[in-house]
Enzyme design. Structure first.
Site, short mmCIF file in Angstrom:
data_model
loop_
_atom_site.label_atom_id
_atom_site.label_comp_id
_atom_site.label_asym_id
_atom_site.label_seq_id
_atom_site.Cartn_x
_atom_site.Cartn_y
_atom_site.Cartn_z
N HIS A 324 0.83 -1.21 0.00
CA HIS A 324 0.00 0.00 0.00
C HIS A 324 0.86 1.26 0.00
O HIS A 324 2.11 1.19 0.13
CB HIS A 324 -0.95 0.01 1.21
CG HIS A 324 -0.25 0.01 2.54
ND1 HIS A 324 0.41 1.10 3.06
CD2 HIS A 324 -0.12 -0.98 3.48
CE1 HIS A 324 0.91 0.81 4.24
NE2 HIS A 324 0.61 -0.46 4.53
N CYS A 342 3.76 -4.39 6.52
CA CYS A 342 3.30 -4.25 5.15
C CYS A 342 4.43 -3.77 4.24
O CYS A 342 5.49 -3.36 4.70
CB CYS A 342 2.13 -3.27 5.08
SG CYS A 342 0.65 -3.86 5.94
#
Length: 397
Positions: A324, A342
């Site tokens: 992301h 992430c």
């Protein structure tokens, strides 16, 4: 009790209720009107009585087994079995012509009408019904029907209730591909704790492959505590572009390759190594493109470390690993891993990657800066198993 019907004139059929459903089929004689079962023919002699049995009778017959129609003598020329929805069951006659067996099992909570004819022209008709299920099992399917997906997307089925008889269920699942792709089912416990079975090809799908699942489950018993399936399911999808996302955790880079050629390389900052904030490595699959979502650290067991609205979110695992946009981490991109697990990119790079990837694309994540290899059920982790290891997870091996 079964319900019986007599047919006149010329050819008559009588049914007698016994421990198993019994029908007498009688051919007409060369004389006048048709005789009743066991009656006298035109020559004054009693006609021979041909008898037929159906293995299911009454109003609460047990479902889950094929319907069998058996002739005591002679040959069956036609058997028609129709359920209460008007669907005709396929079946096969044995080599000796005496037994007809349905291809599908009798489904629960269903009425059936059996009509049979023998080689002498005798006919019979009978009705029975199966008991209603005490418990019904249902399922969810991925990917979505008529979707276009990446080359690593498996067929995945998650069941509402436990599946004890996995072999019976797996036998009812038929996968058809447009190019004869080799693949296998594999069983696991889903991240949710429910039983799950996935169908994975031996290698990544070829672009353009059309895949169909015909889950012929109506009438299959999933076993104790699982209940009966009371319907069939179908779905299908098409494989899209041949592209792979490669992530180098140690080199802090993400590459998008299409048809084996590099399209673009971008700097990233992945999970902080040495603890629970580290990223997973392995061959994973893009599960969904979720856009802008709220990410909160307590949902993944990291206390109150963060609570952010995050753009261009691409889910890779059930445990919360995404790729992301992470503009707050820009100073680390390309040189250090400092996220909470992430794979973070700049806004511009994340926007571009988000626009290029397909659900089902493989993300191949490598590097020592990881907390281990993604688990089988943490998203789609089956690509981390060898082909023989994956085949061993089939209930039919």
């Amino acid at each position: 009790m079964s319900r019986t019907h007599a047919r006149t004139p010329l050819r008559t059929a009588a049914l007698a209720g016994t421990a198993v459903l019994t029908a007498a089929l009688t051919a007409c004689s060369g004389g006048g009107g048709g005789p009743s079962a066991g009656g006298a023919g035109g020559n004054g002699k009693a006609e021979p009585e041909t008898r037929i049995t159906v293995n299911l009778t009454g109003e609460r017959a047990r479902p889950g087994s094929p319907i069998e129609v058996t002739l005591a003598e002679g040959e069956l020329t036609r058997v028609t079995v129709t359920d209460s929805k008007g669907t005709t069951l396929d079946g096969k006659v044995s080599a000796d012509g005496r037994t007809w067996t349905s291809v599908r099992n009798a489904a629960p909570g269903t009425g059936y009408t059996v009509e049979a004819r023998d080689a002498n022209g005798g006919t019979a008709k009978a009705d029975f019904a199966t008991a209603a299920p005490q418990k019904v099992n249902k399922l969810s399917l991925a990917p979505g029907k008529n979707s276009t997906v990446g080359t690593a997307q498996p067929l995945s089925i998650v069941f509402d209730h436990p599946v004890k008889d996995k072999a019976a269920v797996e036998r009812a699942l038929k996968v058809t591909t447009s190019n004869g792709t080799e693949g296998s089912w594999g069983w696991m416990q889903d991240w949710s704790g429910k039983d799950r079975v996935d169908w994975r090809p031996r290698e990544y799908w070829k672009p353009g492959t059309k895949v169909t699942l015909d889950a012929r489950l109506n009438g299959v018993d999933s076993g104790p505590d699982g209940g009966w399936f009371v319907r069939d399911y179908t779905t299908g999808f098409t494989v899209g572009r041949n592209q792979v996302v490669k992530v180098d955790l140690d080199g802090h880079r993400l590459k998008l390759l299409r048809d084996g050629r590099l399209v673009r390389e971008v700097p990233v900052s992945a999970g902080t190594p040495g603890g629970e904030k580290a990223s997973w490595r392995g061959r994973t699959v893009l599960m969904s493109k979720e856009g802008t979502i709220n990410m909160r650290s307590e949902t993944v067991g990291l206390g109150d470390a963060y609570d952010k609205m995050v753009d261009y979110s691409m889910r890779l695992t059930w445990s919360g690993m995404y790729a992301h946009a992470a503009p707050w981490n820009a100073r680390y991109m390309g040189n250090a891993n400092r996220s909470s697990g992430c794979i973070g990119m700049t806004d511009d790079d994340a926007r571009w990657v988000y626009g290029q990837v397909q659900v089902g694309d493989p993300f191949e994540i490598e590097g020592a800066d990881a907390k281990g290899t993604q688990a089988l059920n943490n998203g789609y982790g089956e690509w981390n198993l060898s082909w023989s290891e994956w085949q061993a997870k089939s209930a039919l091996r």
